[in-house]
Design an enzyme around this catalytic site. Structure first.
Site, short mmCIF file in Angstrom:
data_model
loop_
_atom_site.label_atom_id
_atom_site.label_comp_id
_atom_site.label_asym_id
_atom_site.label_seq_id
_atom_site.Cartn_x
_atom_site.Cartn_y
_atom_site.Cartn_z
N GLU A 94 0.83 -1.20 0.00
CA GLU A 94 0.00 0.00 0.00
C GLU A 94 0.86 1.26 0.00
OE1 GLU A 94 -4.05 -1.01 2.31
OE2 GLU A 94 -2.25 -1.22 3.53
N CYS A 115 3.33 8.49 1.10
CA CYS A 115 3.95 7.58 2.06
C CYS A 115 4.11 6.24 1.36
CB CYS A 115 2.99 7.48 3.26
SG CYS A 115 3.46 6.23 4.44
N CYS A 122 6.77 -6.84 7.49
CA CYS A 122 7.92 -6.30 8.21
C CYS A 122 8.38 -7.33 9.23
CB CYS A 122 7.55 -5.00 8.93
SG CYS A 122 8.97 -4.26 9.77
N CYS A 126 7.24 -4.79 15.88
CA CYS A 126 6.90 -3.87 16.96
C CYS A 126 5.49 -4.20 17.43
CB CYS A 126 6.97 -2.42 16.49
SG CYS A 126 8.60 -2.01 15.86
N CYS A 129 2.19 -2.31 16.02
CA CYS A 129 2.11 -1.95 14.61
C CYS A 129 1.46 -3.06 13.78
CB CYS A 129 3.52 -1.68 14.09
SG CYS A 129 3.59 -1.35 12.32
N SER A 201 12.06 6.91 7.53
CA SER A 201 11.75 6.61 8.92
C SER A 201 12.30 5.24 9.27
CB SER A 201 10.23 6.64 9.11
OG SER A 201 9.89 6.31 10.44
N HIS A 226 9.48 6.11 20.37
CA HIS A 226 8.33 5.52 21.09
C HIS A 226 8.61 5.09 22.52
CE1 HIS A 226 6.90 5.76 17.09
NE2 HIS A 226 7.16 4.54 16.70
N CYS A 343 -0.48 5.97 10.17
CA CYS A 343 0.75 5.31 10.57
C CYS A 343 0.46 4.02 11.31
CB CYS A 343 1.55 6.19 11.51
SG CYS A 343 2.41 7.47 10.66
N1 SAH Z 1 9.61 0.68 9.84
C1 SAH Z 1 9.80 2.08 9.82
C2 SAH Z 1 8.94 2.75 8.80
C3 SAH Z 1 7.45 2.57 9.03
S1 SAH Z 1 6.94 4.09 9.56
C4 SAH Z 1 9.62 2.66 11.19
O1 SAH Z 1 9.13 1.94 12.05
O2 SAH Z 1 9.99 3.81 11.39
C5 SAH Z 1 5.50 3.84 10.36
C6 SAH Z 1 5.43 4.78 11.55
O3 SAH Z 1 4.18 4.57 12.19
C7 SAH Z 1 6.50 4.46 12.58
O4 SAH Z 1 6.91 5.59 13.29
C8 SAH Z 1 5.73 3.54 13.48
O5 SAH Z 1 6.36 3.38 14.70
C9 SAH Z 1 4.41 4.23 13.55
N2 SAH Z 1 3.32 3.39 14.02
C10 SAH Z 1 3.26 2.05 14.00
N3 SAH Z 1 2.07 1.63 14.49
C11 SAH Z 1 1.39 2.75 14.83
C12 SAH Z 1 0.09 2.97 15.36
N4 SAH Z 1 -0.72 1.98 15.60
N5 SAH Z 1 -0.28 4.25 15.59
C13 SAH Z 1 0.52 5.29 15.27
N6 SAH Z 1 1.74 5.12 14.74
C14 SAH Z 1 2.17 3.87 14.52
FE1 SF4 Z 2 8.09 -2.65 11.15
FE2 SF4 Z 2 8.18 0.01 11.54
FE3 SF4 Z 2 5.93 -1.41 12.08
FE4 SF4 Z 2 8.08 -1.70 13.63
S1 SF4 Z 2 6.86 0.19 13.35
S2 SF4 Z 2 6.80 -3.37 12.83
S3 SF4 Z 2 9.73 -1.50 12.15
S4 SF4 Z 2 6.86 -1.08 10.07
#
Ligand code: SAH
Ligand code: SF4
Length: 367
Positions: A94, A115, A122, A126, A129, A201, A226, A343
């Site tokens: 996406e 974006c 991934c 995390c 996410c 990022s 975070h 995000c």
């Molecule tokens: N893997 C990279 C790029 C993905 S960016 C990274 O983690 O930075 C996606 C962004 O959205 C990251 O900052 C991630 O931590 C954040 N994110 C993930 N899950 C989220 C959620 N449920 N609510 C808000 N932000 C979130």
């Molecule tokens: Fe992957 Fe970024 Fe999501 Fe963490 S926040 S699971 S590194 S996409």
């Protein structure tokens, strides 16, 4: 039979020239080819009408002109649009178009930001996410990264002015393809977008952050922090056990020194997990060590996960601690969560053919 030809959109102009010379063509043909792809935006070698037919045939033998297939576009109330693309092997990714987004990473405001994704799924898992929920299946090639921009510009009729590598996947875990894609996105013969309009990022891959600092482009960097204490970050981001905060900060400091640039710490506020006044004070200490501004994001709910967004009062109390310490900080009231395009809401998915939703231009938008 498996494909042995190289995707043309994964190559730099120089690489195309080398390949054409080897096929007995003059080097200047390379520039003609990139003009057709990135300038005139044709979608097939046959459309390159000023090239001799024999050369178009050679091109077709040497290279593939893969295109991502847009299979669904969702538009939200605030006109954020989420594109679901099918790749040549059937995998789905996406990209999210965010019109008129505010200046979050130091770029000019009121621009159209795209974006984009760098991996299918991934591997970093995390806990909050959606992208990591079903694991990782593969890296995107440079051409698949670049084509997200071409396809969205074609479909929307709009010119993208900023790119954020914040879609699915960990960009720095796909380092070589990421850099190649950025070369093509940045080049005057390619998409021609300035490095300052490109933000990467990362969840905190310290060695690759240093590698990025050593290459010449003035790319913007955002760190998904975070948590400002190891016990908190360990709990929600497994990558922290490999590169704990101390190690991450050292890499960040290296980046800001080499680039003479501030970076951004992204900090999702998750209720009862990382949003206490002590967490805010720890964040102040961390932000002071590196030239960083803080971008707080109230957590976007992910179906199936237990985490919640804190109350506004709790969010305000957290921000007040940062403000009192004069840390440059903003809180982002996010766009697109009504279509799961915000995000962390991009999830690896698969769609059987029977559920394929035909795309009929703007009519397919679910606004
Ligand atoms: N893997 C990279 C790029 C993905 S960016 C990274 O983690 O930075 C996606 C962004 O959205 C990251 O900052 C991630 O931590 C954040 N994110 C993930 N899950 C989220 C959620 N449920 N609510 C808000 N932000 C979130
Ligand atoms: Fe992957 Fe970024 Fe999501 Fe963490 S926040 S699971 S590194 S996409």
């Amino acid at each position: 039979m498996s494909e042995t030809r190289t995707p043309i959109k994964s190559l730099s102009l120089e690489e195309i020239e080398v390949r054409l010379r080897a096929a007995g063509e003059p080097a200047y043909r390379g520039k003609q080819v990139t003009d057709w792809i990135y300038g005139k935006r044709v979608n097939a070698f046959d459309g390159m009408s000023n090239l001799p037919a024999a050369l178009r045939k050679t091109l077709g033998e040497e290279f593939v002109f893969d295109r991502l297939e847009p299979i669904r576009v969702l538009g939200s109330e605030d006109t954020t649009r989420k594109y679901l693309f099918r790749l040549a092997d059937g995998a789905l990714i996406e990209s999210v178009l965010i019109p008129a987004s505010p200046a979050l990473y130091g770029e000019a405001s009121d621009r159209r930001t795209l974006c984009i994704s760098t991996q299918v799924g991934c591997a970093y898992g995390c806990k909050f996410c959606a992208s990591g929920l079903d694991g990782w299946s593969r890296n995107l090639g440079a051409g698949e990264i670049v084509d997200q921009i071409l396809r969205v510009e074609e479909h929307s009729g709009e010119r993208i002015s900023n790119i954020v590598f914040m879609g699915m996947g960990e960009p720095l875990a796909n380092f070589a393809h990421l850099l190649k894609a950025i070369t093509i996105i940045n080049a005057p013969w390619g998409i021609g977008l300035g490095a300052r309009h490109i933000t990467i990022s990362t969840s905190g891959l310290a060695p690759q952050i240093k590698q990025l600092a050593d290459q010449p482009l003035q790319l913007r960097l955002a760190i998904s922090l975070h948590g400002a204490r190891d016990e908190v970050r360990d709990r929600i981001m497994p990558v922290n056990r490999k590169y704990p905060i101390e190690v991450l900060l050292e890499a960040c400091a290296y980046y800001t020194q080499r680039k003479k640039q501030w970076l951004t710490f992204e900090y999702i506020l998750i209720d009862g997990v990382n949003d206490s006044p002590e967490d805010a004070s720890a964040l102040v200490r961390v932000a002071r060590k590196v030239k960083a501004k803080v971008n707080c994001i109230p957590y976007n709910k992910v179906e199936g996960l237990e985490w919640e967004r804190p109350s506004e009062a709790r969010q305000d109390a957290f921000m007040a601690v940062l403000e009192a310490a004069r840390i440059p900080a903003t809180i982002r009231r996010e766009k697109g969560h009504d279509i799961a395009a915000a995000c962390g809401q991009l999830r690896r998915q698969s769609l059987p053919d029977s559920e394929k939703i035909p795309l009929q231009g703007a009519a397919a938008q679910d606004t």
